[in-house]
Design an enzyme around this catalytic site. Sequence first.
Site, mmCIF file in Angstrom:
data_model
loop_
_atom_site.group_PDB
_atom_site.id
_atom_site.type_symbol
_atom_site.label_atom_id
_atom_site.label_comp_id
_atom_site.label_asym_id
_atom_site.label_seq_id
_atom_site.Cartn_x
_atom_site.Cartn_y
_atom_site.Cartn_z
ATOM 1 N N PRO A 92 39.005 44.655 53.115
ATOM 2 C CA PRO A 92 38.733 43.528 54.060
ATOM 3 C C PRO A 92 38.429 44.291 55.607
ATOM 4 O O PRO A 92 37.921 43.589 56.386
ATOM 5 C CB PRO A 92 39.493 42.457 54.157
ATOM 6 C CG PRO A 92 40.690 43.033 53.562
ATOM 7 C CD PRO A 92 40.477 44.010 52.484
ATOM 8 N N GLU A 119 49.078 43.652 48.352
ATOM 9 C CA GLU A 119 48.847 43.587 49.953
ATOM 10 C C GLU A 119 47.887 44.830 50.440
ATOM 11 O O GLU A 119 47.837 44.986 51.842
ATOM 12 C CB GLU A 119 50.181 43.775 50.635
ATOM 13 C CG GLU A 119 51.280 42.667 50.575
ATOM 14 C CD GLU A 119 50.512 41.265 51.066
ATOM 15 O OE1 GLU A 119 49.803 41.189 52.087
ATOM 16 O OE2 GLU A 119 50.660 40.300 50.504
ATOM 17 N N ARG A 157 20.102 46.874 41.357
ATOM 18 C CA ARG A 157 18.729 46.369 41.316
ATOM 19 C C ARG A 157 17.646 47.244 42.090
ATOM 20 O O ARG A 157 16.703 46.998 41.887
ATOM 21 C CB ARG A 157 18.874 44.849 41.609
ATOM 22 C CG ARG A 157 19.156 44.507 43.087
ATOM 23 C CD ARG A 157 19.399 43.252 43.389
ATOM 24 N NE ARG A 157 18.672 42.143 42.960
ATOM 25 C CZ ARG A 157 17.486 42.023 43.875
ATOM 26 N NH1 ARG A 157 17.186 42.546 44.928
ATOM 27 N NH2 ARG A 157 16.624 41.076 43.434
ATOM 28 N N ASP A 172 11.301 38.960 47.567
ATOM 29 C CA ASP A 172 11.876 37.796 47.376
ATOM 30 C C ASP A 172 12.855 37.008 48.341
ATOM 31 O O ASP A 172 13.482 36.030 48.029
ATOM 32 C CB ASP A 172 12.594 37.824 45.979
ATOM 33 C CG ASP A 172 13.918 39.070 45.991
ATOM 34 O OD1 ASP A 172 13.783 39.419 47.029
ATOM 35 O OD2 ASP A 172 14.209 39.045 44.971
HETATM 36 N N1 SAM Z 1 45.699 42.938 54.221
HETATM 37 C C1 SAM Z 1 45.314 43.392 52.949
HETATM 38 C C2 SAM Z 1 44.300 44.617 53.588
HETATM 39 O O1 SAM Z 1 44.071 44.657 54.833
HETATM 40 O O2 SAM Z 1 43.870 45.380 52.724
HETATM 41 C C3 SAM Z 1 44.475 42.572 52.220
HETATM 42 C C4 SAM Z 1 44.735 42.956 50.815
HETATM 43 S S1 SAM Z 1 43.602 41.921 49.418
HETATM 44 C C5 SAM Z 1 44.829 40.616 49.049
HETATM 45 C C6 SAM Z 1 43.704 43.014 48.189
HETATM 46 C C7 SAM Z 1 42.683 43.908 48.025
HETATM 47 O O3 SAM Z 1 41.324 42.898 47.686
HETATM 48 C C8 SAM Z 1 42.165 45.011 49.055
HETATM 49 O O4 SAM Z 1 43.077 46.053 48.998
HETATM 50 C C9 SAM Z 1 40.891 45.263 48.690
HETATM 51 O O5 SAM Z 1 40.373 46.163 47.690
HETATM 52 C C10 SAM Z 1 40.274 43.756 48.349
HETATM 53 N N2 SAM Z 1 39.579 43.024 49.026
HETATM 54 C C11 SAM Z 1 39.930 41.726 49.698
HETATM 55 N N3 SAM Z 1 39.197 41.391 50.586
HETATM 56 C C12 SAM Z 1 38.116 42.126 50.502
HETATM 57 C C13 SAM Z 1 36.648 42.112 51.244
HETATM 58 N N4 SAM Z 1 36.427 41.190 51.901
HETATM 59 N N5 SAM Z 1 36.014 43.362 50.662
HETATM 60 C C14 SAM Z 1 36.285 44.058 50.044
HETATM 61 N N6 SAM Z 1 37.448 44.232 49.339
HETATM 62 C C15 SAM Z 1 38.402 43.335 49.548
#
Ligand code: SAM
Length: 216
Positions: A92, A119, A157, A172
Amino acid sequence: MKFDIITIFPDIFSGFLQESLISKALKKRLISIRTHYLRKWTTDRHQTVDGKPYGGGPGLVMKVEPIMKAVAELKRGASGATRKTRVILFSPRGKQFDQATAQRWLKYDRLVFICGRYEGVDERVAEYIADEVVSVGPFVLNGGEVAAMAVIESVARLVPGFMHDADSQSKDDHAQYTKPEAVVIGRRKRSVPTILLSGNHAKIAAWRAKHGGRRG
Ligand code: SAM
């Protein structure tokens, strides 16, 4: 285009791989999608892929070594094409994925996706193993698997032959209607804009240009 997904939950992808255009593209060998169970690259009896965070704090962090080994093995498997492999970590905190990124990634033969859980992932993966760190939006998912599916759809795609109608890859992105011409919603009749029924292609194109883009 080859997609390799490193995950501790490979079964999440089973429905995704068996349905709709993705399944057809797999059968036509336009794309390949392989999931790789991260625990395969662990060495201990418990197949540990996570550990407590240094410095304290809640939860667990995904370890760097199994991911490092998985990526190295997948790159070796790519043999001569290694140069055209791109390793993507989902986070994220990554750079926002968008259509331009999907287009840019078409130049690679293989995309290797690292799906985090818990995490998150030991930061050394972002720093020294992944080529890019990507977010699918300003929200937090439980894991990278849903992010990987969204990204695969948007890249796949664009692969020539994936869509039935090559036009729909680019045109589209505007408001669309289908039969019936009029429908009662609540107490009011809601009709298709008359211009779309006119047969005047220039006017329809102008209307679509005006009604393209995002809502909201
Ligand atoms: N605080 C953590 C961080 O900053 O990575 C959040 C971990 S999240 C609960 C677990 C995993 O979900 C992350 O390591 C990532 O691979 C994925 N993830 C969560 N949100 C995401 C997003 N918006 N875009 C891409 N991957 C995401």
